[in-house]
Design an enzyme around this catalytic site. Sequence first.
Site, mmCIF file in Angstrom:
data_model
loop_
_atom_site.group_PDB
_atom_site.id
_atom_site.type_symbol
_atom_site.label_atom_id
_atom_site.label_comp_id
_atom_site.label_asym_id
_atom_site.label_seq_id
_atom_site.Cartn_x
_atom_site.Cartn_y
_atom_site.Cartn_z
ATOM 1 N N TRP A 188 0.861 -1.184 0.000
ATOM 2 C CA TRP A 188 0.000 0.000 0.000
ATOM 3 C C TRP A 188 0.896 1.231 0.000
ATOM 4 C CZ3 TRP A 188 -0.290 4.038 3.626
ATOM 5 C CH2 TRP A 188 -1.235 5.035 3.269
ATOM 6 N N GLU A 229 -2.874 -3.054 -2.530
ATOM 7 C CA GLU A 229 -4.020 -2.517 -1.796
ATOM 8 C C GLU A 229 -4.398 -1.137 -2.319
ATOM 9 O OE1 GLU A 229 -3.324 -2.295 2.397
ATOM 10 O OE2 GLU A 229 -5.347 -1.573 2.823
ATOM 11 N N LYS A 231 -7.163 2.226 -2.744
ATOM 12 C CA LYS A 231 -7.863 3.092 -1.799
ATOM 13 C C LYS A 231 -8.664 4.116 -2.581
ATOM 14 C CE LYS A 231 -6.623 5.375 2.483
ATOM 15 N NZ LYS A 231 -5.707 5.213 3.598
ATOM 16 N N ASP A 262 -9.505 -3.563 1.208
ATOM 17 C CA ASP A 262 -9.609 -3.135 2.604
ATOM 18 C C ASP A 262 -11.035 -2.617 2.809
ATOM 19 O OD1 ASP A 262 -7.464 -1.625 4.933
ATOM 20 O OD2 ASP A 262 -9.581 -1.068 4.795
ATOM 21 N N HIS A 265 -11.625 1.080 2.392
ATOM 22 C CA HIS A 265 -11.043 1.797 1.259
ATOM 23 C C HIS A 265 -11.978 2.010 0.083
ATOM 24 C CE1 HIS A 265 -6.535 1.182 2.424
ATOM 25 N NE2 HIS A 265 -7.288 1.610 3.424
ATOM 26 N N ASP A 297 -12.201 6.044 6.420
ATOM 27 C CA ASP A 297 -11.222 4.972 6.622
ATOM 28 C C ASP A 297 -10.534 5.134 7.972
ATOM 29 O OD1 ASP A 297 -9.461 2.872 6.082
ATOM 30 O OD2 ASP A 297 -7.989 4.217 5.194
HETATM 31 C C1 RNT Z 1 -3.688 2.200 4.796
HETATM 32 C C2 RNT Z 1 -3.833 0.750 4.537
HETATM 33 C C3 RNT Z 1 -2.713 -0.117 5.050
HETATM 34 C C4 RNT Z 1 -2.288 0.207 6.457
HETATM 35 C C5 RNT Z 1 -1.283 -0.748 7.049
HETATM 36 C C6 RNT Z 1 -0.590 -0.177 8.232
HETATM 37 O O1 RNT Z 1 -4.783 2.919 4.451
HETATM 38 O O2 RNT Z 1 -5.059 0.294 5.027
HETATM 39 O O3 RNT Z 1 -3.077 -1.451 4.928
HETATM 40 O O4 RNT Z 1 -3.371 0.297 7.325
HETATM 41 O O5 RNT Z 1 -0.420 -1.171 6.084
HETATM 42 ZN ZN ZN Z 2 -5.360 -1.871 4.830
#
Ligand code: RNT
Ligand code: ZN
Length: 426
Positions: A188, A229, A231, A262, A265, A297
């Site tokens: 991320w 990941e 967002k 996530d 996100h 978030d």
């Molecule tokens: C950030 C992401 C990520 C973090 C961690 C600490 O928005 O969610 O996954 O929360 O890597």
């Molecule tokens: Zn995350």
Amino acid sequence: MDSSTVEKAYASSRDRYAEAGIDVEAALRSLRTISLSLPCWQADDVRGFERRDEPVKTSGIQPTGNYPGKPRHLGELRQDLAKAFSLIPGSHRLNLHAIYGEFGGRPVERNEIEPGHFKSWIAWAKQEKLKLDFNATCFAHPKADSGFTLSSRDKTVRKYWVEHVRCCRKIASFFGHEQKNPCLHNLWIPDGSKDAPVDRWTHRALLKESLDEIFKVEYSSSTMKDSFESKLFGIGSESYVVGSHEFYLGYAAHKRKMVCLDLGHFHPTESIADKISAVLPFFDELVLHLSRPVRWDSDHVVILNEELKSVAEEIIRGGALGRVHLALDFFDASMNRVGALVLGARATLKAFLLALLQPLDRLMELEVGGNHFGRLALSEESKDLPSGAVWDYYCLTADVPPANAWIREIEAYEKTVLSNREAARK
Ligand code: RNT
Ligand code: ZN
């Protein structure tokens, strides 16, 4: 509650489920196979062990609160984590970030970290019977202060982060090799901008270029697996996030990698549960970051809420347990941090237990038969089945405290361990 009370309640609830056509023992067998990856960063507010003199922006990661008892060094962090794991039934994983290495109190640049800095984690994980996962840390660093890392217009900044992620994938592969089980490496990055940019194209092109550079190095999927990941927005990236969902979905499909969804996100009205059956026909596996967004978030501690239950239902109904990696992602500095970890993990396991205890075959029959009233009524009625007694029994057989006995253990830990840290600090 003594064990004979738990066993008695279990026996009667098992009969009650059997009447409803549900095999509780089969459900417990499946539950036992579930392994959650717990966020080490909940234990210390995403601080880690880097020694850095200059203050840095947190770049999108914003823990709030100042609850006493935070671990002061690696030993205390491990002590807290071991306590948390001892109160969670089943065998699980620990998710580490690159800032949690053993750096010997010296500043080590992130593009120079090595497996050696994480050797003691391997030894500890073996001893605790845990597997490890890993994450590059592309935030809380002067080279992330501009708001861009892998997609920066500055070539030296990009190069630095490319090197960092390369180091991290190497460490992940080392973990996988040592633990004889693939280590997940999740990426991320905070890249984005507060206000609407004129040019949305260049940063995405640069991110793709950086990723291509990173993935020139290949590792066997028996040692490590990559996920990205996305967002929708973050602090300081309200108007534009370079690594958006579409960007990574495309990139991951193209490179045969995984996406990480996530729960915090996406737009608050979007259901992440609904995305699982949409993504998995095109990917072998998927990573979920189980989090609890409160209006945004916010990374609140996971609780047994509707969204979590729906996610578990989707996975169970699709027979997808073996294809979805479950990682918890939250950090709340306003309460007992060890307790928060246990609470989130137990809530997640309960969500899966509930999903496993549903009369799935009967519900399917009703649906296929077009009996919408029957489907709704049965699903409502099954909410009243005595799952709590099954959960308690599961805890008992896993040798962890059933019901709310674990809360007292957290309170005792606070009194005997965490509060002494505060006294020592003064
Ligand atoms: C950030 C992401 C990520 C973090 C961690 C600490 O928005 O969610 O996954 O929360 O890597
Ligand atoms: Zn995350």
